[in-house]
Scaffold this active site. Structure first.
Site, short mmCIF file in Angstrom:
data_model
loop_
_atom_site.label_atom_id
_atom_site.label_comp_id
_atom_site.label_asym_id
_atom_site.label_seq_id
_atom_site.Cartn_x
_atom_site.Cartn_y
_atom_site.Cartn_z
N THR A 60 -51.36 28.88 14.54
CA THR A 60 -50.26 29.73 14.09
C THR A 60 -49.85 29.36 12.67
O THR A 60 -49.60 30.22 11.83
CB THR A 60 -49.08 29.61 15.08
OG1 THR A 60 -49.60 29.83 16.38
CG2 THR A 60 -48.01 30.63 14.76
N HIS A 135 -45.25 34.79 23.05
CA HIS A 135 -46.12 34.44 21.92
C HIS A 135 -46.79 35.72 21.39
O HIS A 135 -47.99 35.91 21.51
CB HIS A 135 -47.18 33.44 22.40
CG HIS A 135 -47.86 32.69 21.29
ND1 HIS A 135 -47.49 32.79 19.96
CD2 HIS A 135 -48.90 31.81 21.31
CE1 HIS A 135 -48.28 32.01 19.23
NE2 HIS A 135 -49.13 31.41 20.02
N ASN A 175 -45.57 31.23 28.66
CA ASN A 175 -45.23 32.10 27.52
C ASN A 175 -46.36 33.05 27.10
O ASN A 175 -46.12 34.24 26.85
CB ASN A 175 -44.78 31.23 26.33
CG ASN A 175 -45.61 29.96 26.12
OD1 ASN A 175 -46.68 29.80 26.71
ND2 ASN A 175 -45.11 29.07 25.27
N SER A 245 -47.67 23.00 28.95
CA SER A 245 -47.22 23.55 27.67
C SER A 245 -46.35 22.53 26.94
O SER A 245 -45.81 21.60 27.55
CB SER A 245 -46.41 24.83 27.90
OG SER A 245 -47.29 25.90 28.18
N MET A 246 -46.20 22.75 25.63
CA MET A 246 -45.38 21.84 24.82
C MET A 246 -43.96 21.80 25.39
O MET A 246 -43.37 22.86 25.63
CB MET A 246 -45.39 22.29 23.36
CG MET A 246 -46.73 22.01 22.69
SD MET A 246 -46.76 22.47 20.95
CE MET A 246 -47.18 24.22 21.06
N ARG A 310 -56.42 35.41 14.86
CA ARG A 310 -55.01 35.10 14.60
C ARG A 310 -54.65 35.42 13.15
O ARG A 310 -53.53 35.81 12.85
CB ARG A 310 -54.72 33.63 14.92
CG ARG A 310 -54.78 33.26 16.40
CD ARG A 310 -53.68 33.97 17.18
NE ARG A 310 -52.39 33.76 16.56
CZ ARG A 310 -51.58 32.74 16.81
NH1 ARG A 310 -51.92 31.85 17.72
NH2 ARG A 310 -50.40 32.63 16.18
N1 CP Z 1 -52.80 29.48 19.99
C1 CP Z 1 -51.86 28.86 19.24
O1 CP Z 1 -50.75 29.34 19.03
O2 CP Z 1 -52.28 27.68 18.71
P1 CP Z 1 -51.41 26.65 17.86
O3 CP Z 1 -50.42 26.02 18.82
O4 CP Z 1 -52.40 25.67 17.33
O5 CP Z 1 -50.68 27.39 16.79
N1 NVA Z 2 -48.56 27.61 26.43
C1 NVA Z 2 -48.81 26.80 25.27
C2 NVA Z 2 -49.33 27.65 24.16
C3 NVA Z 2 -49.65 26.92 22.89
C4 NVA Z 2 -50.18 27.84 21.84
C5 NVA Z 2 -47.55 26.06 24.88
O1 NVA Z 2 -46.47 26.66 24.93
O2 NVA Z 2 -47.64 24.89 24.53
#
Ligand code: CP
Ligand code: NVA
Length: 329
Positions: A60, A135, A175, A245-246, A310
């Site tokens: 991103t 997202h 997400n 996820s983060m 992207r």
């Molecule tokens: N797919 C995606 O959003 O990757 P990044 O977290 O590396 O931006």
């Molecule tokens: N589901 C993941 C997507 C990262 C691009 C997150 O939220 O970490």
């Protein structure tokens, strides 16, 4: 005048979503044949796009910075340790200040209310670069990838995706899935989601997804199951994302245990009865537990074109929301 923001695919009509995908496709084709598409060259000259990222990012960040540069503008990256978004200063104050000096804010946050909060106070368009709920930039790239990669059916109807497409999402309901499923509803795609019990789509979110049916005469279908093989049956595309996820790092051990059996493999596709020429997608970053190397690095895998797309998704979104002020044409 209040700017138009881009929080989720939910903000777009089916026609606008398709148009963003087609614009991304056109810019990509133009660039492949002749460098930076001329009409994009100076559309952001002299303008700054603030990128406020509270979480890590590869795709991103790089795609947004490259897109702004390609359009002649200045991408200003502001990481977690640079501005403490919503920590050391209220979102309201940060939003008013940054929007007074820039043309757009692209924000990656935790709670979705952080990005809608920024948008509420902003005098410039705000683009969601990933929140805990949505997202949208990823989903433009994903549908560009589907548009490019899946052979069109004989009964083509002018849609950007083939008629009767079935997607199987196997893994966590997160997400990326939520915006992906919203796009499926808008474009008449059947999406079957397999998660372990207790990890399904929250009711409020599945209501939002299925409510998209109202926006089109030919809505898609959302199905939720708890057995991967059931989702995979007759699927054209198998999709997954990380199981952690983060922000969920503390749940790692529990999740790895609970998601056992949900790894995407050729054997799963065979057992479940996916279409013979099924394809694989993943927004990345990827971990081996959710998909094995046999699928991830196989000719079925669309993951690297999906990542490259992207860039073109970012270009199309900046063009639509910043250059054309929310008029998606
Ligand atoms: N797919 C995606 O959003 O990757 P990044 O977290 O590396 O931006
Ligand atoms: N589901 C993941 C997507 C990262 C691009 C997150 O939220 O970490």
């Amino acid at each position: 005048k209040t700017p138009r923001h881009f929080m989720s695919i939910d903000d777009l009509t089916p026609a606008e979503f398709s148009k963003l995908v087609l614009n991304a496709s056109a810019h990509k084709k133009a660039a492949k044949y002749g460098g930076v598409p001329k009409h994009l060259n100076s559309t952001l000259t002299g303008q700054t796009v603030a990128m406020m990222f509270n979480k890590l990012s590869t795709r991103t960040r790089v795609s947004t910075e490259a897109a702004v540069a390609m359009m002649g503008g200045h991408p200003m990256f502001l990481g977690k340790n640079d501005i403490q978004l919503g920590v050391n200063e209220s979102l309201l104050d940060t939003s008013r200040v940054i929007s007074s000096m820039t043309s757009c804010m692209v924000a990656r946050v935790g709670p979705h209310s952080d990005v809608t909060g920024l948008a509420k106070e902003s005098s410039v368009p705000v683009i969601n670069a990933l929140s805990n709920d949505f997202h949208p930039l990823q989903i433009i790239a994903d549908f560009l990838t589907i548009h490019e990669s899946i052979p069109k059916g004989a009964a083509e109807t002018g849609s950007i995706v083939p008629k009767g497409l079935k997607v199987a999402w196997v893994g966590d309901a997160n997400n990326v899935l939520f915006d992906f499923a919203i796009a499926c509803m808008k474009l008449g795609v059947h999406i079957s989601v397999a998660t372990p019990r207790g990890y399904g789509i929250p009711k409020e979110m599945s209501d939002l997804i299925t409510s998209q049916a109202k926006s089109t005469e030919t809505p898609g279908k959302l199905e939720q199951v708890y057995v991967p093989e059931e989702a995979v049956k007759d699927a054209d595309i198998l999709v997954t994302d990380t199981w952690i996820s983060m922000g969920q790092e503390e749940e790692t051990q529990k999740r790895l245990k609970d998601f056992a059996g949900f790894q995407i493999t050729n054997e799963l596709a065979k057992r479940g009865g996916a279409k013979p020429d099924w394809k694989f997608m993943h927004c990345l970053p990827r971990h081996k537990e959710e998909v094995d190397d046999g699928v991830f690095y196989s000719p079925r895998s669309l993951v690297f074109p999906e990542a490259e797309n992207r860039l073109w998704a970012a270009v199309a979104a900046l063009e639509g929301f910043v250059v054309n002020k929310g008029n998606i044409v």
